[in-house]
Design an enzyme around this catalytic site. Structure first.
Site, PDB file in Angstrom:
ATOM      1  N   GLY A  66       0.710  -1.107  -0.164  1.00 50.96           N
ATOM      2  CA  GLY A  66       0.027   0.209  -0.010  1.00 50.96           C
ATOM      3  C   GLY A  66       1.060   1.402  -0.177  1.00 50.96           C
ATOM      4  N   SER A  67       0.264   2.149   0.640  1.00 51.41           N
ATOM      5  CA  SER A  67       0.910   3.581   0.255  1.00 51.41           C
ATOM      6  C   SER A  67       2.067   3.526   1.299  1.00 51.41           C
ATOM      7  CB  SER A  67       0.037   4.680   0.677  1.00 51.41           C
ATOM      8  OG  SER A  67      -0.549   4.740   1.965  1.00 51.41           O
ATOM      9  N   GLY A 123       2.290   2.375   5.440  1.00 49.05           N
ATOM     10  CA  GLY A 123       3.405   1.551   5.724  1.00 49.05           C
ATOM     11  C   GLY A 123       4.371   2.037   6.995  1.00 49.05           C
ATOM     12  N   GLU A 182       5.649  -3.196   1.015  1.00 49.69           N
ATOM     13  CA  GLU A 182       5.760  -3.216  -0.280  1.00 49.69           C
ATOM     14  C   GLU A 182       4.895  -1.898  -0.588  1.00 49.69           C
ATOM     15  OE1 GLU A 182       7.443  -4.934  -2.470  1.00 49.69           O
ATOM     16  OE2 GLU A 182       7.214  -7.105  -2.233  1.00 49.69           O
TER      17      GLU A 182
HETATM   18  P1  NAD Z   1      -3.420   2.283   1.579  1.00 52.55           P
HETATM   19  O1  NAD Z   1      -1.894   2.287   2.419  1.00 52.55           O
HETATM   20  O2  NAD Z   1      -4.506   3.446   1.721  1.00 52.55           O
HETATM   21  O3  NAD Z   1      -4.248   1.277   1.874  1.00 52.55           O
HETATM   22  C1  NAD Z   1      -3.755  -0.052   1.594  1.00 52.55           C
HETATM   23  C2  NAD Z   1      -4.423  -1.272   2.732  1.00 52.55           C
HETATM   24  O4  NAD Z   1      -3.872  -0.805   3.966  1.00 52.55           O
HETATM   25  C3  NAD Z   1      -5.817  -1.197   2.664  1.00 52.55           C
HETATM   26  O5  NAD Z   1      -6.270  -2.275   2.629  1.00 52.55           O
HETATM   27  C4  NAD Z   1      -6.181  -0.186   3.992  1.00 52.55           C
HETATM   28  O6  NAD Z   1      -7.820  -0.620   4.566  1.00 52.55           O
HETATM   29  C5  NAD Z   1      -5.241  -0.531   5.006  1.00 52.55           C
HETATM   30  N1  NAD Z   1      -4.902   0.383   5.807  1.00 52.55           N
HETATM   31  C6  NAD Z   1      -5.199   1.633   5.718  1.00 52.55           C
HETATM   32  N2  NAD Z   1      -4.961   2.194   6.921  1.00 52.55           N
HETATM   33  C7  NAD Z   1      -4.098   1.271   7.859  1.00 52.55           C
HETATM   34  C8  NAD Z   1      -3.518   1.242   8.688  1.00 52.55           C
HETATM   35  N3  NAD Z   1      -3.511   2.457   9.758  1.00 52.55           N
HETATM   36  N4  NAD Z   1      -3.151  -0.020   9.453  1.00 52.55           N
HETATM   37  C9  NAD Z   1      -3.306  -0.898   8.702  1.00 52.55           C
HETATM   38  N5  NAD Z   1      -3.920  -1.158   7.722  1.00 52.55           N
HETATM   39  C10 NAD Z   1      -4.551   0.043   6.967  1.00 52.55           C
HETATM   40  O7  NAD Z   1      -2.951   2.148  -0.185  1.00 52.55           O
HETATM   41  P2  NAD Z   1      -4.001   2.120  -1.325  1.00 52.55           P
HETATM   42  O8  NAD Z   1      -4.207   3.572  -1.556  1.00 52.55           O
HETATM   43  O9  NAD Z   1      -4.785   1.102  -1.201  1.00 52.55           O
HETATM   44  O10 NAD Z   1      -2.883   1.587  -2.547  1.00 52.55           O
HETATM   45  C11 NAD Z   1      -2.009   2.364  -3.482  1.00 52.55           C
HETATM   46  C12 NAD Z   1      -0.692   2.561  -2.851  1.00 52.55           C
HETATM   47  O11 NAD Z   1      -0.063   1.322  -2.934  1.00 52.55           O
HETATM   48  C13 NAD Z   1       0.076   3.342  -3.904  1.00 52.55           C
HETATM   49  O12 NAD Z   1       1.289   4.097  -3.182  1.00 52.55           O
HETATM   50  C14 NAD Z   1       0.978   2.211  -4.546  1.00 52.55           C
HETATM   51  O13 NAD Z   1       2.225   2.330  -5.291  1.00 52.55           O
HETATM   52  C15 NAD Z   1       1.243   1.346  -3.557  1.00 52.55           C
HETATM   53  N6  NAD Z   1       1.437  -0.191  -3.897  1.00 52.55           N
HETATM   54  C16 NAD Z   1       2.681  -0.601  -3.991  1.00 52.55           C
HETATM   55  C17 NAD Z   1       2.993  -1.870  -4.388  1.00 52.55           C
HETATM   56  C18 NAD Z   1       4.267  -2.448  -4.289  1.00 52.55           C
HETATM   57  O14 NAD Z   1       4.543  -3.847  -4.630  1.00 52.55           O
HETATM   58  N7  NAD Z   1       5.210  -1.844  -3.734  1.00 52.55           N
HETATM   59  C19 NAD Z   1       1.847  -2.533  -5.186  1.00 52.55           C
HETATM   60  C20 NAD Z   1       0.626  -2.031  -5.207  1.00 52.55           C
HETATM   61  C21 NAD Z   1       0.404  -0.866  -4.656  1.00 52.55           C
END
Ligand code: NAD
EC number: 1.2.1.3
Length: 487
Positions: free
Chosen positions: A237-238, A242, A259
């Site tokens: 995720g973001s 992370g 990731e």
């Molecule tokens: P996000 O961080 O908003 O959410 C990802 C997940 O985390 C979701 O399931 C969300 O419900 C959960 N989440 C949110 N806050 C949390 C917390 N405080 N504790 C635990 N879990 C929590 O990310 P997104 O908007 O869903 O994804 C897009 C981002 O992911 C982009 O920045 C993209 O570059 C990145 N991404 C990276 C990879 C990689 O392999 N490096 C792959 C795909 C996406």
């Protein structure tokens, strides 16, 4: 199998919840099906079920676990058409992208469960893999006149997999299961359907509690991260999320794989075939509307070919068809959700407000419904502009000229992220010299980034910690255990 009703999966059973939520079809803005919203007690029950299953599951042989994961892959592929359609509805991915993702998910399960055939991979992996196969054989051994010391790998326990809206969970499910862990998967609340259904299918193959899934609201992820019964969080995720997770995991000393996002540079050298390379660079940036972590996000074109290359990119970008993912001639679908749509529009507004030159796109399409944005190319914005320094995660990219190797390397590395990079050149030695100086985890020469299940994938700098895929990806689901035998 009913592809219109969705449940959480706890201890082998489909479960509802007191509350529910639903995703939105981003192409139509229509609500999709209701999904149960897990409460904290549901997570406790899932952890308890996983703990109950762990001993027996981790005691099965590596071969048996691989066999089950392989059967799971085949069961999943039985519903290939249904999964492609479901993925298109919940994510807005056009058919070619959805088709690739479903087949890649299948391939990931197969590659991992066949113990990585390693076709053409020359390294110690084969030795390591054959050692891992038993999970009792030592991987490294030291003998002297007093003792034999060896290191072997054992599963961690219960894994919490937290997923984003642009990517499925198989890169976490396959390695966690073959290494003997139990896993609880949490899909993004924006895109819960494919993951919940895929985990449901697994229940006829795996013992109860081994593979579970919980959908929920913004509280569920933090509950998983703090739960003392979970030994590892594998998060995609973001970067801001992370960082929060990393901090919270310290409290229970969980293992963590992160990731995260990136702002990948794409370096185009002066010797490329413009007609061939410009469309490839455009697709590397705009595939899935730019919503790929390793999409090219900053394009540096050598000044000797800058204008003709930019024109070729613009003309190809303008030829891409944006619209309904279900139309077979659609190249680019919508942005996945309203939050991301607003974010991408803020990049467009900033570029317009600053008076930057648009050579393609620049606005919404003619569609009256749906989160659509035309593929947009900005001609040489300043180095410190928002579009160069931040990740839009949408179909908008800056293109800038470069002159000297050292200069383009410094500009590419001038970011706190380090996920991936592409280099396009006929001179492979030159491309490799550039590659060695890039501060990123994944470099592709003369190709867009397309991660391979057999090769480790990770981010440098703020793009992550640890990684997935390949042998190192498997070991990320294990603890090392050293045994010293005297006498
Ligand atoms: P996000 O961080 O908003 O959410 C990802 C997940 O985390 C979701 O399931 C969300 O419900 C959960 N989440 C949110 N806050 C949390 C917390 N405080 N504790 C635990 N879990 C929590 O990310 P997104 O908007 O869903 O994804 C897009 C981002 O992911 C982009 O920045 C993209 O570059 C990145 N991404 C990276 C990879 C990689 O392999 N490096 C792959 C795909 C996406």
């Amino acid at each position: 199998m009913d592809f219109t009703s969705f449940s959480n999966i706890i201890n082998g059973k489909q479960c509802g919840a007191l509350k529910s939520y639903h995703g939105i079809n981003p192409a139509t803005e229509e609500p999709l099906w209701d999904v149960p919203c897990a409460a904290e007690a549901d997570l406790d029950r899932a952890v308890e079920a996983a703990q109950g299953a762990f001993h027996a599951w981790s005691s099965t042989t590596f071969e048996d676990r691989c066999d089950m994961v392989k059967r799971y892959a085949e069961a999943f592929l039985t519903y290939e058409k249904e999964f492609i359609e479901l993925l298109m509805k919940e994510t807005g991915k056009p058919i070619d992208v959805a088709d690739r993702e479903i087949h890649s998910s299948y391939e990931g399960l197969i590659e991992t469960s066949e113990r990585f055939p390693w076709a053409g991979v020359e390294c110690k992996s084969q030795i390591l893999m054959s050692s891992l196969a038993k999970f009792t054989l030592p991987v490294e051994t030291l003998k002297d006149d007093k003792k034999t010391a060896s290191v072997r790998y054992v599963p961690l326990g219960i894994v919490g997999a937290i997923c984003p809206w642009n990517l499925g969970a198989f890169a976490k499910i396959a390695p966690a299961l073959v290494t003997g862990n139990c896993i609880i998967v949490k899909p993004s609340p924006y895109t819960p359907y494919t993951t919940l259904k895929a985990v449901e299918i697994g229940q006829s193959i795996f013992p109860p509690g081994v593979l579970q899934a919980l959908g929920g609201n913004e509280k569920l992820g933090p509950w998983m991260v703090s739960h003392p019964g979970i030994q590892k969080i594998s998060f995609t995720g973001s970067i801001p999320t992370g960082k929060t997770i990393l901090e919270k995991c310290a409290k229970t000393m969980k293992r963590v794989t992160l990731e995260l996002g990136g702002n990948d540079a794409c370096i185009v050298c002066g010797d490329v075939d413009i007609e061939k390379t410009a469309p490839a660079v455009v697709l590397a940036a705009f595939k899935n509307s730019g919503q790929i972590c390793v999409a090219s996000k900053r394009i540096y074109v050598h000044q000797s070919i800058y204008r003709p290359f930019l024109e070729a990119m613009a003309s190809y970008a303008q030829s891409l068809k944006v619209g309904d993912p279900f139309n077979s001639d659609t190249d680019i679908g919508p942005i996945q959700n309203a939050m991301q749509f607003t974010k991408v529009k803020s990049f467009l507004d900033d570029c317009k407000g600053q008076g930057y030159r648009f050579v393609a796109g620049g606005g919404r399409t003619g569609c009256t419904k749906g989160y659509f944005i035309q593929p947009t190319i900005i001609d040489d914005p300043p180095e410190d502009s928002k579009i160069v320094t931040e990740e839009p995660f949408g179909p908008i990219i800056p293109v800038q000229p470069w002159c000297e190797d050292e200069e383009v390397i410094n500009r590419s590395n001038n970011t706190r992220t380090g996920l991936g990079a592409c280099i396009w050149s006929k001179d492979i030695d030159h491309a490799d010299r550039l590659a060695r100086k890039l501060e990123v985890g994944n470099i592709y020469i003369n190709s867009p980034l397309r991660p391979d299940w057999r090769v480790f994938f990770s981010g440098h700098k703020e793009s992550g910690i640890g990684g997935e895929r390949g042998v190192q990806g498997l070991l990320a689901y294990c603890n090392a255990q050293a045994v010293h035998i005297y006498g």
